[in-house]
Design a protein around this motif. Structure first.
Motif, PDB file in Angstrom:
ATOM      1  N   THR A 184      25.349 -18.851   9.210  1.00 20.62           N
ATOM      2  CA  THR A 184      25.127 -19.509  10.497  1.00 20.62           C
ATOM      3  C   THR A 184      25.590 -20.957  10.369  1.00 20.62           C
ATOM      4  O   THR A 184      25.204 -21.649   9.416  1.00 20.62           O
ATOM      5  CB  THR A 184      23.635 -19.485  10.883  1.00 20.62           C
ATOM      6  N   ALA A 185      26.408 -21.403  11.305  1.00 21.32           N
ATOM      7  CA  ALA A 185      26.924 -22.775  11.231  1.00 21.32           C
ATOM      8  C   ALA A 185      26.965 -23.391  12.618  1.00 21.32           C
ATOM      9  O   ALA A 185      27.118 -22.690  13.624  1.00 21.32           O
ATOM     10  CB  ALA A 185      28.312 -22.795  10.589  1.00 21.32           C
ATOM     11  N   ARG A 186      26.855 -24.713  12.644  1.00 20.27           N
ATOM     12  CA  ARG A 186      26.802 -25.421  13.930  1.00 20.27           C
ATOM     13  C   ARG A 186      27.508 -26.767  13.804  1.00 20.27           C
ATOM     14  O   ARG A 186      27.684 -27.285  12.705  1.00 20.27           O
ATOM     15  CB  ARG A 186      25.342 -25.672  14.328  1.00 20.27           C
ATOM     16  N   TRP A 187      27.889 -27.309  14.942  1.00 17.91           N
ATOM     17  CA  TRP A 187      28.365 -28.694  15.017  1.00 17.91           C
ATOM     18  C   TRP A 187      28.059 -29.199  16.422  1.00 17.91           C
ATOM     19  O   TRP A 187      28.778 -28.911  17.375  1.00 17.91           O
ATOM     20  CB  TRP A 187      29.854 -28.795  14.723  1.00 17.91           C
ATOM     21  N   ASP A 188      26.985 -29.930  16.559  1.00 18.60           N
ATOM     22  CA  ASP A 188      26.511 -30.381  17.871  1.00 18.60           C
ATOM     23  C   ASP A 188      26.687 -31.880  18.024  1.00 18.60           C
ATOM     24  O   ASP A 188      26.609 -32.637  17.058  1.00 18.60           O
ATOM     25  CB  ASP A 188      25.032 -30.024  18.059  1.00 18.60           C
ATOM     26  N   ARG A 189      26.886 -32.294  19.285  1.00 17.55           N
ATOM     27  CA  ARG A 189      27.060 -33.714  19.590  1.00 17.55           C
ATOM     28  C   ARG A 189      26.324 -34.064  20.875  1.00 17.55           C
ATOM     29  O   ARG A 189      26.026 -33.193  21.689  1.00 17.55           O
ATOM     30  CB  ARG A 189      28.552 -34.050  19.746  1.00 17.55           C
ATOM     31  N   ASN A 190      26.082 -35.351  21.065  1.00 13.55           N
ATOM     32  CA  ASN A 190      25.442 -35.790  22.300  1.00 13.55           C
ATOM     33  C   ASN A 190      25.862 -37.225  22.602  1.00 13.55           C
ATOM     34  O   ASN A 190      25.066 -38.151  22.545  1.00 13.55           O
ATOM     35  CB  ASN A 190      23.914 -35.699  22.184  1.00 13.55           C
ATOM     36  N   SER A 191      27.154 -37.398  22.902  1.00 12.79           N
ATOM     37  CA  SER A 191      27.655 -38.717  23.289  1.00 12.79           C
ATOM     38  C   SER A 191      28.928 -38.520  24.086  1.00 12.79           C
ATOM     39  O   SER A 191      29.620 -37.511  23.946  1.00 12.79           O
ATOM     40  CB  SER A 191      27.941 -39.578  22.062  1.00 12.79           C
ATOM     41  N   VAL A 240      28.835 -24.670  19.010  1.00 11.71           N
ATOM     42  CA  VAL A 240      29.064 -26.089  19.262  1.00 11.71           C
ATOM     43  C   VAL A 240      28.451 -26.410  20.607  1.00 11.71           C
ATOM     44  O   VAL A 240      28.599 -25.659  21.576  1.00 11.71           O
ATOM     45  CB  VAL A 240      30.571 -26.432  19.276  1.00 11.71           C
ATOM     46  N   ASN A 241      27.735 -27.530  20.662  1.00  5.38           N
ATOM     47  CA  ASN A 241      27.113 -27.971  21.912  1.00  5.38           C
ATOM     48  C   ASN A 241      27.352 -29.468  22.062  1.00  5.38           C
ATOM     49  O   ASN A 241      26.873 -30.258  21.251  1.00  5.38           O
ATOM     50  CB  ASN A 241      25.608 -27.660  21.877  1.00  5.38           C
ATOM     51  N   PHE A 242      28.101 -29.849  23.078  1.00  6.00           N
ATOM     52  CA  PHE A 242      28.398 -31.254  23.318  1.00  6.00           C
ATOM     53  C   PHE A 242      27.307 -31.956  24.130  1.00  6.00           C
ATOM     54  O   PHE A 242      27.453 -33.123  24.485  1.00  6.00           O
ATOM     55  CB  PHE A 242      29.726 -31.397  24.058  1.00  6.00           C
ATOM     56  N   VAL A 243      26.235 -31.262  24.456  1.00  6.07           N
ATOM     57  CA  VAL A 243      25.135 -31.845  25.242  1.00  6.07           C
ATOM     58  C   VAL A 243      23.816 -31.441  24.606  1.00  6.07           C
ATOM     59  O   VAL A 243      22.922 -30.923  25.248  1.00  6.07           O
ATOM     60  CB  VAL A 243      25.194 -31.398  26.719  1.00  6.07           C
ATOM     61  N   ASP A 244      23.667 -31.709  23.305  1.00 11.44           N
ATOM     62  CA  ASP A 244      22.526 -31.166  22.566  1.00 11.44           C
ATOM     63  C   ASP A 244      21.250 -31.985  22.689  1.00 11.44           C
ATOM     64  O   ASP A 244      20.221 -31.595  22.150  1.00 11.44           O
ATOM     65  CB  ASP A 244      22.889 -30.972  21.090  1.00 11.44           C
ATOM     66  N   GLY A 245      21.300 -33.147  23.349  1.00 12.67           N
ATOM     67  CA  GLY A 245      20.086 -33.915  23.560  1.00 12.67           C
ATOM     68  C   GLY A 245      19.570 -34.619  22.319  1.00 12.67           C
ATOM     69  O   GLY A 245      18.470 -35.179  22.339  1.00 12.67           O
ATOM     70  N   GLY A 246      20.328 -34.608  21.252  1.00 13.10           N
ATOM     71  CA  GLY A 246      19.909 -35.264  20.013  1.00 13.10           C
ATOM     72  C   GLY A 246      21.094 -35.906  19.337  1.00 13.10           C
ATOM     73  O   GLY A 246      22.161 -36.072  19.929  1.00 13.10           O
ATOM     74  N   GLU A 247      20.926 -36.251  18.068  1.00 12.82           N
ATOM     75  CA  GLU A 247      22.011 -36.863  17.322  1.00 12.82           C
ATOM     76  C   GLU A 247      23.015 -35.812  16.879  1.00 12.82           C
ATOM     77  O   GLU A 247      22.705 -34.619  16.808  1.00 12.82           O
ATOM     78  CB  GLU A 247      21.453 -37.595  16.095  1.00 12.82           C
ATOM     79  N   GLU A 248      24.232 -36.261  16.565  1.00 12.90           N
ATOM     80  CA  GLU A 248      25.243 -35.333  16.078  1.00 12.90           C
ATOM     81  C   GLU A 248      24.764 -34.677  14.793  1.00 12.90           C
ATOM     82  O   GLU A 248      24.194 -35.326  13.917  1.00 12.90           O
ATOM     83  CB  GLU A 248      26.559 -36.063  15.820  1.00 12.90           C
TER      84      GLU A 248
END
Length: 451
Positions: free
Chosen positions: A192-199, A308-316
């Motif tokens: 399981t892998a992820r790369w989330d951002r919120n900026s 990948v979620n570009f609106v994750d509500g938290g830090e990258e």
């Protein structure tokens, strides 16, 4: 008389040492008596940058830290970046809008390509045919036909081509690979892998200079093979937001996760993919999804789940979780952790035994223990945790460039050749294809083609 390129090819084998203060490995050459000496200041691999945006400038800063590497030329379609290249690296740097002028120069040994995705194939092919070795930013391809052409050109020209997914050179990922191969977590069944951002910047809303115009920007050259449309500053400077020039979050971020997965597991790619996603927040005219989730089947009997979620509500955040039959292995930034929970479930008699009659429970457990003797009569072993963290100052990007330049000198294989790069990018783009077709898609990871 030996020419400069022949001299570089014939350079002695290289080795790695770790710099105590910076945490970087330094390029050294072996002397005849087996001692290591620094690369001569007169023996530089002369590098040119093609595509001087944020990635290109950042890559170049890292690349020229490798001893024996000198930047001599820069190409970009925006005049302001050519001006800044001279500000950064000296007024004597050759600059041009047309990268073909760089390829015609005899003083260029290798090129670093950090253009928009739709230019990757042509710039790489042109460079190799001009006799240059290539460091090509990920994703290696923009569309599937790009892959075979890049691979074939590297082979026919005998050029070195390294794809720029730096985690393939990381000591953290190398440690994870070693532990997985040793059986530290048992039989792998799920990654399981992820790369989330919120900026806004993380969502590709890059800055547009105040002087952006058709006077300062070579719009026709930027478009290349993309559809011909009127000047658009957003598309020029924020190109990742459009499929005509970029590959969406799959090509930008999934490809890193595939590279890490393939390096650690030794797998060549999935056979089956399904994905979903959409524009959930950044409805600003872009056509590249800001949320993407995908599932993949691997012939090595494990599954891969990515998001990948570009609106994750938290830090990258980014990371991996490898789940096996006996434990889990996590990679979180520069730290890798293995947690072994207990003995394999196959050694347990089963939860439903307690629902049997008492006499049947006793008979069943006695027979079971004859077949599966307890490895730990006093109960499962205690939870075991082992961690590895890269030293302060360590840079896998530096190591990746170091490995590339070492291969340029020795003519030995790189750590991420075009076959590896195509398998990672080809797998990543299955996500886009699945969303586009609204269906499951199939891939042959050995033949590297859609099925």
């Amino acid at each position: 008389m030996i020419d400069r390129r022949t001299f570089l090819r014939a350079a002695a084998k290289t080795t790695l040492l770790t710099g105590a203060s910076a945490g970087f490995p330094y390029l050294l050459e072996q002397t005849a008596v087996g001692q290591s000496t620094p690369v001569s200041a007169n023996d530089h691999i002369q590098l040119a940058l093609i595509g001087a945006g944020i990635q290109g400038q950042g890559d170049t800063r890292t690349a020229i830290q490798v001893p024996g590497v000198k930047l001599v030329a820069v190409a970009d379609c925006y005049d302001g970046r050519l001006t800044h290249a001279k500000e950064l690296w000296g007024a004597n740097i050759f600059t041009t809008r047309d990268y073909r002028e760089i390829l015609a120069r005899k003083d260029v040994d290798a090129v670093l390509i950090a253009t928009p995705d739709h230019w990757h194939k042509q710039a790489a092919v042109d460079s190799m045919k001009a006799g240059k070795d290539v460091y090509l930013e990920k994703p290696m391809i923009h569309v599937y036909p790009d892959g075979p052409e890049i691979i074939a050109t590297a082979k026919s020209t005998n050029r070195i081509l390294q794809v720029g997914s730096q985690r393939v050179s990381s000591i953290v990922y190398a440690k994870a690979k070693e532990l997985l191969e040793s059986g530290a977590i048992g039989k792998l069944n799920l990654v399981t892998a992820r790369w989330d951002r919120n900026s806004s910047l993380g969502a590709w809303n890059y800055s547009i200079p105040l002087d952006a115009s058709t006077e300062t920007c070579d719009w026709p050259r930027f478009l290349g093979t993309a559809p011909k449309i009127p000047w658009n500053a957003e598309r020029f400077f924020q190109w990742r937001k459009w499929k005509d020039y970029g590959s969406g979050v799959a090509g930008d971020l999934f490809v890193h996760l595939f590279s890490g997965t393939h390096f650690i597991t030794g797998a060549h790619g999935p056979t089956r993919a399904m994905a979903t996603g959409g524009l959930r927040y950044w409805k600003d005219g872009r056509d590249a999804d800001d949320v993407l989730l995908a599932l993949f089947d691997y012939p090595q009997d494990f599954n891969l789940s990515l998001h990948v979620n570009f609106v994750d509500g938290g830090e990258e955040s980014e990371g991996f979780l490898f789940t096996g039959s006996e434990g889990q292995m996590e990679i979180d930034g520069s730290t890798q952790t293995v947690t072994v929970h207990r003995v394999p479930p196959a050694k347990e008699p089963g939860y439903t035994v307690s629902t049997f009659a008492d006499s049947m429970q006793k008979a069943y457990i006695e027979q079971y223990r004859q077949k599966y003797p307890l490895e730990h009569p006093d109960g499962p072993p205690p939870r075991h945790v082992e961690s590895f963290t890269a030293p302060a100052g360590y840079s896998d990007s530096y190591d990746h460039f170091h490995n590339f330049f070492a291969a340029v000198r020795s003519r030995k294989p790189v750590v991420e050749d075009p076959v590896f790069g195509f398998r990672a990018a080809g797998a990543a783009l299955l996500s886009n294809l699945s969303v586009q077709k609204d269906s499951v898609v199939h891939w042959d990871p050995e033949a590297m083609k859609l099925v």
